[in-house]
Design a protein around this motif. Structure first.
Motif, PDB file in Angstrom:
ATOM      1  N   ALA A 148      -4.042 -31.277 -67.061  1.00  0.00           N
ATOM      2  CA  ALA A 148      -3.518 -31.363 -68.875  1.00  0.00           C
ATOM      3  C   ALA A 148      -2.321 -32.925 -68.451  1.00  0.00           C
ATOM      4  O   ALA A 148      -2.089 -32.734 -69.332  1.00  0.00           O
ATOM      5  CB  ALA A 148      -3.490 -30.098 -69.210  1.00  0.00           C
ATOM      6  N   LEU A 149      -1.807 -31.987 -67.011  1.00  0.00           N
ATOM      7  CA  LEU A 149      -0.372 -33.147 -67.138  1.00  0.00           C
ATOM      8  C   LEU A 149      -0.862 -34.433 -66.976  1.00  0.00           C
ATOM      9  O   LEU A 149       0.184 -35.512 -67.468  1.00  0.00           O
ATOM     10  CB  LEU A 149       0.246 -32.246 -66.325  1.00  0.00           C
ATOM     11  N   LEU A 150      -1.588 -34.935 -66.248  1.00  0.00           N
ATOM     12  CA  LEU A 150      -2.220 -36.470 -66.362  1.00  0.00           C
ATOM     13  C   LEU A 150      -2.267 -37.015 -67.681  1.00  0.00           C
ATOM     14  O   LEU A 150      -2.344 -38.128 -68.239  1.00  0.00           O
ATOM     15  CB  LEU A 150      -3.181 -36.890 -65.527  1.00  0.00           C
ATOM     16  N   GLY A 151      -3.243 -35.985 -68.775  1.00  0.00           N
ATOM     17  CA  GLY A 151      -3.409 -35.947 -70.371  1.00  0.00           C
ATOM     18  C   GLY A 151      -1.903 -36.545 -70.792  1.00  0.00           C
ATOM     19  O   GLY A 151      -1.906 -37.219 -71.990  1.00  0.00           O
ATOM     20  N   SER A 152      -1.393 -35.468 -70.525  1.00  0.00           N
ATOM     21  CA  SER A 152       0.338 -35.812 -71.034  1.00  0.00           C
ATOM     22  C   SER A 152       0.469 -36.805 -70.705  1.00  0.00           C
ATOM     23  O   SER A 152       1.287 -37.900 -71.753  1.00  0.00           O
ATOM     24  CB  SER A 152       1.528 -34.433 -70.992  1.00  0.00           C
ATOM     25  N   ARG A 191      -8.086 -23.835 -49.051  1.00  0.00           N
ATOM     26  CA  ARG A 191      -8.911 -24.817 -50.082  1.00  0.00           C
ATOM     27  C   ARG A 191      -7.558 -25.580 -50.632  1.00  0.00           C
ATOM     28  O   ARG A 191      -8.031 -26.021 -52.106  1.00  0.00           O
ATOM     29  CB  ARG A 191      -9.232 -23.313 -50.624  1.00  0.00           C
ATOM     30  N   TRP A 192      -6.841 -25.728 -50.914  1.00  0.00           N
ATOM     31  CA  TRP A 192      -5.721 -26.284 -51.021  1.00  0.00           C
ATOM     32  C   TRP A 192      -6.814 -27.590 -50.529  1.00  0.00           C
ATOM     33  O   TRP A 192      -6.555 -28.393 -52.144  1.00  0.00           O
ATOM     34  CB  TRP A 192      -4.498 -26.215 -50.951  1.00  0.00           C
ATOM     35  N   ALA A 193      -6.340 -27.635 -50.035  1.00  0.00           N
ATOM     36  CA  ALA A 193      -7.270 -29.344 -49.786  1.00  0.00           C
ATOM     37  C   ALA A 193      -8.839 -29.295 -50.739  1.00  0.00           C
ATOM     38  O   ALA A 193      -9.202 -30.462 -50.685  1.00  0.00           O
ATOM     39  CB  ALA A 193      -7.938 -29.396 -48.533  1.00  0.00           C
ATOM     40  N   GLY A 194      -9.774 -28.105 -50.894  1.00  0.00           N
ATOM     41  CA  GLY A 194     -11.012 -28.763 -51.412  1.00  0.00           C
ATOM     42  C   GLY A 194     -10.248 -29.198 -52.873  1.00  0.00           C
ATOM     43  O   GLY A 194     -11.132 -30.029 -53.466  1.00  0.00           O
ATOM     44  N   ARG A 195      -9.650 -28.173 -53.518  1.00  0.00           N
ATOM     45  CA  ARG A 195      -9.703 -28.238 -54.589  1.00  0.00           C
ATOM     46  C   ARG A 195      -8.964 -29.957 -54.829  1.00  0.00           C
ATOM     47  O   ARG A 195      -9.109 -30.906 -55.279  1.00  0.00           O
ATOM     48  CB  ARG A 195      -8.242 -27.742 -55.458  1.00  0.00           C
ATOM     49  N   PHE A 196      -8.084 -30.512 -53.842  1.00  0.00           N
ATOM     50  CA  PHE A 196      -7.161 -31.740 -54.033  1.00  0.00           C
ATOM     51  C   PHE A 196      -9.026 -32.628 -54.104  1.00  0.00           C
ATOM     52  O   PHE A 196      -8.279 -33.021 -54.729  1.00  0.00           O
ATOM     53  CB  PHE A 196      -6.110 -32.060 -52.610  1.00  0.00           C
ATOM     54  N   ALA A 197      -9.001 -32.237 -52.883  1.00  0.00           N
ATOM     55  CA  ALA A 197     -10.321 -33.612 -52.792  1.00  0.00           C
ATOM     56  C   ALA A 197     -11.219 -33.539 -54.505  1.00  0.00           C
ATOM     57  O   ALA A 197     -11.509 -34.386 -54.350  1.00  0.00           O
ATOM     58  CB  ALA A 197     -11.280 -32.944 -51.463  1.00  0.00           C
ATOM     59  N   HIS A 198     -11.175 -32.732 -54.920  1.00  0.00           N
ATOM     60  CA  HIS A 198     -12.033 -32.385 -55.909  1.00  0.00           C
ATOM     61  C   HIS A 198     -11.332 -33.496 -57.330  1.00  0.00           C
ATOM     62  O   HIS A 198     -11.513 -34.639 -57.568  1.00  0.00           O
ATOM     63  CB  HIS A 198     -12.528 -30.976 -56.850  1.00  0.00           C
ATOM     64  N   LEU A 199      -9.619 -33.462 -56.946  1.00  0.00           N
ATOM     65  CA  LEU A 199      -8.687 -33.484 -58.378  1.00  0.00           C
ATOM     66  C   LEU A 199      -8.855 -35.582 -57.697  1.00  0.00           C
ATOM     67  O   LEU A 199      -8.855 -36.145 -58.529  1.00  0.00           O
ATOM     68  CB  LEU A 199      -7.477 -33.702 -57.974  1.00  0.00           C
ATOM     69  N   ALA A 200      -8.804 -35.560 -56.779  1.00  0.00           N
ATOM     70  CA  ALA A 200      -8.652 -36.833 -56.165  1.00  0.00           C
ATOM     71  C   ALA A 200      -9.967 -37.895 -56.577  1.00  0.00           C
ATOM     72  O   ALA A 200     -10.159 -39.233 -56.500  1.00  0.00           O
ATOM     73  CB  ALA A 200      -8.444 -37.729 -54.632  1.00  0.00           C
ATOM     74  N   SER A 201     -11.333 -37.240 -56.854  1.00  0.00           N
ATOM     75  CA  SER A 201     -12.926 -37.798 -57.289  1.00  0.00           C
ATOM     76  C   SER A 201     -12.752 -38.070 -58.907  1.00  0.00           C
ATOM     77  O   SER A 201     -13.073 -38.893 -59.209  1.00  0.00           O
ATOM     78  CB  SER A 201     -14.224 -36.607 -57.016  1.00  0.00           C
ATOM     79  N   VAL A 202     -11.648 -37.714 -59.509  1.00  0.00           N
ATOM     80  CA  VAL A 202     -11.454 -38.519 -60.963  1.00  0.00           C
ATOM     81  C   VAL A 202     -10.708 -39.391 -61.266  1.00  0.00           C
ATOM     82  O   VAL A 202      -9.782 -39.870 -60.558  1.00  0.00           O
ATOM     83  CB  VAL A 202     -10.436 -37.065 -61.701  1.00  0.00           C
ATOM     84  N   PRO A 203     -11.421 -40.059 -61.582  1.00  0.00           N
ATOM     85  CA  PRO A 203     -10.829 -41.732 -61.543  1.00  0.00           C
ATOM     86  C   PRO A 203      -9.546 -41.571 -62.747  1.00  0.00           C
ATOM     87  O   PRO A 203      -9.027 -41.238 -63.826  1.00  0.00           O
ATOM     88  CB  PRO A 203     -12.083 -42.431 -62.827  1.00  0.00           C
ATOM     89  N   LEU A 204      -8.779 -42.662 -62.596  1.00  0.00           N
ATOM     90  CA  LEU A 204      -7.693 -42.112 -63.149  1.00  0.00           C
ATOM     91  C   LEU A 204      -6.698 -43.745 -63.231  1.00  0.00           C
ATOM     92  O   LEU A 204      -7.680 -44.337 -63.475  1.00  0.00           O
ATOM     93  CB  LEU A 204      -6.030 -42.203 -62.306  1.00  0.00           C
ATOM     94  N   GLU A 205      -5.788 -43.821 -64.538  1.00  0.00           N
ATOM     95  CA  GLU A 205      -5.501 -44.800 -65.538  1.00  0.00           C
ATOM     96  C   GLU A 205      -4.282 -46.040 -64.242  1.00  0.00           C
ATOM     97  O   GLU A 205      -4.507 -45.251 -63.388  1.00  0.00           O
ATOM     98  CB  GLU A 205      -4.281 -44.138 -66.383  1.00  0.00           C
ATOM     99  N   ALA A 206      -4.636 -46.677 -64.614  1.00  0.00           N
ATOM    100  CA  ALA A 206      -3.836 -47.610 -63.341  1.00  0.00           C
ATOM    101  C   ALA A 206      -2.423 -47.472 -63.500  1.00  0.00           C
ATOM    102  O   ALA A 206      -2.038 -47.450 -62.721  1.00  0.00           O
ATOM    103  CB  ALA A 206      -4.058 -49.457 -64.307  1.00  0.00           C
ATOM    104  N   THR A 207      -1.537 -46.717 -63.788  1.00  0.00           N
ATOM    105  CA  THR A 207      -0.555 -46.170 -63.861  1.00  0.00           C
ATOM    106  C   THR A 207      -0.272 -44.896 -63.569  1.00  0.00           C
ATOM    107  O   THR A 207       0.842 -44.380 -63.809  1.00  0.00           O
ATOM    108  CB  THR A 207       0.198 -46.166 -65.168  1.00  0.00           C
ATOM    109  N   GLN A 208      -1.539 -44.161 -63.167  1.00  0.00           N
ATOM    110  CA  GLN A 208      -1.254 -42.951 -62.681  1.00  0.00           C
ATOM    111  C   GLN A 208      -1.729 -43.180 -60.932  1.00  0.00           C
ATOM    112  O   GLN A 208      -2.770 -44.091 -60.752  1.00  0.00           O
ATOM    113  CB  GLN A 208      -2.411 -41.984 -63.512  1.00  0.00           C
TER     114      GLN A 208
END
Ligand SMILES: [Zn+2]
Length: 471
Positions: A148-152, A191-208
Motif C-alpha cells: 500500500a505504501l509503495l503504491g502511495s 518469520r520477519w526474514a520470510g516475509r521480507f523475502a516475499h516482499l523482495a520478490s515483488v517487482p518495483l518501479e525504477a524509483t523504488q
C-alpha cells in the motif's frame, strides 16, 4: 522515470560545497533519470527549444527525507495539545495505528508524500512496521501494508526506499507485544526474514527500492538483530535502526544487557557504511567513536526530537568522527526540509551555547547527499552520475525578499544567498520539484494531485479517517 533524456536550465544552481552557487546551469539527464552532464555559465537567452527552463531563481538538489513514519502525520500538533512523556505519545501513535487498513493507509500516505513533494523532498525512507491486521493476524497478502505504501509512492511520484522493519517485543526486558502493538510483530526474526523475502520478490518501479530495519534495541532481541543484519548484508541493502533517542532506553539496555545500545548493535554486526542510526542522541564518547569508525549514517530528525523532548544530538562530534549525517522528518511534527536542515545546526547551538558549528554547504549535504547515501540511491547532488532530482526556490515572497541583495561586496554574495535560503526559506517558497528527470511540482502545484489546497483537502480527509473522527 521519463524513459527519455532531457535538459533543464537553471538561473542559479548549487553544485556542491566547493563550487557553490553557479549561474546559468544546464543540466542534462539520461532516460534513466540520472544526470549525465552539468555546464555552468551558459547564456540563458540562447537555449534550444528542447531545454526546459526551471522556474524559481535558485535550484538545489532534491531534499531527502531519510526517516518517515507516514501515519504519524495524523497526530500533528497533538504532542503540544496533550502533555505527557514519550510513552503517553506512544499510546496515541498506537491508537491511530490500530485503525488503519491497507486502503486507508494508502490514501493517508499518498497525501503525506504529496505534502513532502510540495515542500521540496524528492525521496523518502519509509520506516514501515505496521505489517499485520489488528491482533497480529497476517493479511492474505502478508505484505499488504508495505505494498500500500509503495503504491502511495507511485501515486505521489516520490522516490522511495521502503525500510521493512523487524519489531518483535515491547521492552528490552523481553515484555511481549500486546494490544495495538501486535500488528507490528512477525513473531521471530526468521518469520520477519520470510516475509521480507516475499516482499523482495515483488517487482518495483525504477524509483523504488527496499531496505531492512531493526526497530530498536527495545523491540528486537540480539539474535533476531543478527538475522536482520544477515539479510541486509546478503542483499547489500540499507539497514536502519532507532538508536538512543531517550536516556531511559540507554538505562534499560545497560541494566538488562550490560551494554549501550550502540554496543549491542555493534555486536550484532549492524554498524557498517550501509547502516543508518536514527536519532543517535544520547551517546557515550565510545559510541560516537564506533559509529564514526564504521562510517555509519546518522539520521537527525531535529523537529521530531525537539517535539518529543528527546534532546539535541552530538552531530558535529559524529561528523568529525567519520559518520555521515542525513535528515528525516520522523513523526512529521512539520514537513519542512529547510527547517529540518537548519535545525541540525540551531538545536546544537542551543545545547553547546555557541555558533559557527556548521558550514552551510555541509548542512545542505546532510539534507541531500547524506540522505541518498543512507537510502542507497546514487549521489544526491547536481553533478554527472547523480539523480536528476531537483528543487527550485522562488525569492519573491515577503519571507525571502531582500535575501538576494549583496550585503557586502567583499564577500561572496552567492555563498551568502545559499545560507539565507537554508536558514530562512519555507516550503511555500518551493516552485518546482523534479524527480528522476520528471517535473512533479511546478508553480507550487503537484502535476497530478493538484494545487496545495487540493493536497490539503486530501490530508484533511485522510487524517479524519486515521483519527477515527468520521468523515
Ligand atoms: Zn522513527
Amino acid at each position: 522515470v521519463t524513459g527519455k533524456p532531457g535538459e533543464f536550465f537553471a538561473e542559479r544552481a548549487w553544485l556542491g560545497p566547493e563550487q557553490g552557487l553557479a549561474t546559468g546551469v544546464l543540466i542534462e539527464h539520461d532516460a534513466g533519470g540520472i544526470i549525465t552532464k552539468v555546464r555552468a555559465c551558459v547564456n540563458g537567452s540562447s537555449l534550444g527549444p528542447s531545454v526546459r527552463r526551471l522556474r524559481g531563481e535558485v535550484c538545489l538538489p532534491g531534499f531527502v527525507n531519510a526517516h518517515s513514519h507516514a501515519f504519524h502525520r495524523a497526530l500533528r500538533g497533538l504532542c503540544q495539545a496533550r502533555a505527557g512523556d514519550l510513552s503517553a505519545w506512544r499510546s496515541l501513535v498506537y491508537e491511530v495505528a490500530s485503525r488503519l487498513t491497507p486502503e486507508s493507509y494508502h490514501d493517508l500516505a499518498t497525501a503525506v508524500y504529496a505534502e513532502m513533494l510540495l515542500a521540496g523532498y524528492t525521496s523518502v525512507g519509509e520506516f514501515q512496521y505496521l505489517h499485520h491486521e489488528p491482533g497480529g493476524r497476517p493479511y492474505s497478502d502478508t505484505n499488504a501494508m508495505a505494498l500500500a505504501l509503495l503504491g502511495s509512492a507511485t501515486a505521489s511520484r516520490i522516490r522511495m526506499t521502503l525500510l521493512d522493519t523487524c519489531y518483535l517485543r515491547a521492552g528490552v526486558d523481553g515484555a511481549l507485544l500486546e494490544g495495538p502493538e501486535l500488528r507490528f510483530g512477525d513473531g521471530t526474526g526468521e518469520r520477519w526474514a520470510g516475509r521480507f523475502a516475499h516482499l523482495a520478490s515483488v517487482p518495483l518501479e525504477a524509483t523504488q527500492r527496499l531496505g531492512a530495519a531493526i526497530h530498536s534495541v527495545r523491540a528486537v532481541p540480539p539474535p533476531a538483530m543478527s538475522t536482520v543484519v544477515a539479510v541486509a548484508h546478503e542483499h547489500d541493502l540499507p539497514l536502519h535502526f532507532h538508536l538512543s533517542e531517550q536516556r531511559s532506553e540507554n538505562e534499560q539496555c545497560l541494566k538488562v544487557l550490560g551494554l549501550t545500545p550502540t554496543d549491542v548493535l555493534h555486536d550484532a554486526g549492524a554498524l557498517t557504511r550501509q547502516a543508518t542510526a536514527v536519532h543517535a542522541i544520547h551517546l557515550t564518547a565510545g559510541d560516537i567513536g564506533r559509529l564514526g569508525l564504521a562510517s555509519c549514517g546518522i539520521c537527525a530528525c531535529p523537529t521530531t526530537e525537539r517535539d518529543l523532548g528527546d534532546g539535541a544530538g552530538p552531530f558535529t562530534d559524529l561528523a568529525d568522527a567519520g559518520a555521515v549525517l542525513s535528515i528525516g522528518s520522523g513523526s512529521h511534527a512539520v514537513i519542512d526540509p529547510f527547517e529540518e536542515t537548519r535545525a541540525v545546526d540551531l538545536n546544537e547551538r542551543l545545547s553547546q551555547e555557541r555558533r559557527g558549528l556548521w558550514q552551510v554547504g555541509n548542512l545542505l549535504e546532510a539534507g541531500t547527499s547524506g540522505g541518498s547515501r543512507s537510502l542507497a540511491w546514487p549521489t544526491g547532488g547536481i553533478a554527472a552520475g547523480a539523480m536528476a532530482d531537483l528543487v527550485t526556490v522562488r525569492l519573491g515572497s515577503p519571507r525571502l525578499a531582500g535575501c538576494n541583495v549583496a550585503a557586502d561586496p567583499a564577500r561572496d554574495a552567492a555563498d551568502e544567498l545559499l545560507a539565507r535560503i537554508i536558514f530562512c526559506a519555507a516550503p511555500s517558497d518551493v516552485d518546482t520539484v523534479v524527480v528522476a528527470g520528471e517535473v512533479v511540482v511546478e508553480g507550487g502545484e503537484h502535476s497530478t494531485l493538484g494545487p496545495p489546497a487540493a493536497v490539503a483537502e486530501r490530508l484533511r480527509k485522510t487524517v479524519t479517517v486515521a483519527l477515527g473522527a468520521g468523515v
